[in-house]
Design an enzyme around this catalytic site. Structure first.
Site, PDB file in Angstrom:
ATOM      1  N   PRO A   1      70.596  59.327-115.919  1.00  0.00           N
ATOM      2  CG  PRO A   1      70.186  61.209-114.592  1.00  0.00           C
ATOM      3  CD  PRO A   1      69.522  60.069-115.282  1.00  0.00           C
ATOM      4  CD  GLU A   2      75.360  54.885-116.598  1.00  0.00           C
ATOM      5  OE1 GLU A   2      76.550  54.620-116.404  1.00  0.00           O
ATOM      6  OE2 GLU A   2      74.661  54.257-117.412  1.00  0.00           O
TER       7      GLU A   2
END
Ligand code: ZN
Length: 270
Positions: free
Chosen positions: A2-3
């Site tokens: 996840p960014e």
């Protein structure tokens, strides 16, 4: 992994349902996911009211009384709210039973994530030491231009270095550089002020659009209610080696920088 857009999507999904509730009890199923002593973690959170849910860098920050619960999802972590009668997911790491009967669940297959309780002051000190938020007003062409002076690092790994700018990982760095027409191998220190302006605009644009589409699901990422992100179909270069550039139709190239794949167009990124 996840960014920023994925973490922001989770925060926005959790916030309305979580803020204003109270934690009843906490069960730490995988103590290795919790910073410090698991019993102290449980004691610090049990019976306490939940305040605002926010994000700093790739951390989910949940105010709990005078403390904060900081959740970093690592590679495969998921944080979600579920009803009391919903079946528990596999790979459950921590379970928070809320007083209203619902549950906040932390699930993590590979267990690189981390949950930590700390007091607000200690958290503020840590947060202040982190890089600039790319969606904040502080992140502008002038700042990017100043920060890159003298750097011989290629711009793509430079952009991914969390000590400078937070939350921009492999996918969105490639996407932003394509939108800005900048070659990912270009030395960061060689960016003109005009290119710095363009890159800032591209980073902000790609992150904002990804948030609008609830993030990018390639494999693991799910939002706070278990849904997939919709941005994958909108990626212009990421994971499209050999496919035509959407701007000039030239086949896209893949290179490796700092051990990570970079996708770009050799024709329209200079
Ligand atoms: Zn092109």
């Amino acid at each position: 992994v996840p960014e920023l857009p994925e973490v922001e999507t989770i925060v926005r999904g959790l916030s309305p349902g979580l803020t204003g509730t109270r934690i009843g009890s906490v069960a730490v199923i995988r103590p290795d996911l919790v910073a410090g002593d698991a019993v102290a973690f449980t004691d610090a959170l049990s019976g306490r009211p939940v305040g605002a849910v926010t994000r700093r860098a790739k951390n989910i920050v949940i105010a709990v009384d005078g403390d904060v619960l900081v959740v970093n999802l690592g590679m495969t972590g998921r944080l979600m709210l579920s009803d009391a009668d919903a079946p528990l997911p596999s790979h459950l790491g921590v379970r928070f039973d809320l007083e209203d009967g619902r549950r906040l669940l932390y699930q993590d297959v590979r267990r690189f994530g981390r949950l930590e309780v700390m007091d607000r002051v200690a958290w503020q000190v840590r947060a202040d030491a982190m890089g600039v938020e790319p969606l904040s007003d502080a992140f502008d062409g002038s700042l990017l231009h100043r920060l890159t002076r003298g750097s011989r690092s290629p711009i793509k790994p430079w952009l991914m270095d969390q000590r400078r700018v937070v939350g921009v990982g492999n996918i969105y760095a490639s996407e932003a550089l394509h939108r800005a027409g900048i070659n990912p191998r270009r030395a960061a220190g060689s960016l003109s002020r005009q290119r710095a302006d363009r890159l800032v605009r591209a980073v902000r644009e790609v992150l904002s659009e990804a948030i609008e589409f609830r993030g990018t699901t390639l494999l693991d990422y799910r939002d706070a209610s278990g849904g997939r992100g919709g941005f994958a179909e909108r990626l212009r270069v990421y994971d499209r080696e050999g496919e035509p550039c959407r701007r000039c139709t030239h086949p896209l190239r893949r290179i490796v920088q700092g051990g990570r794949s970079t996708f770009y167009c050799t024709r329209c990124q200079r």
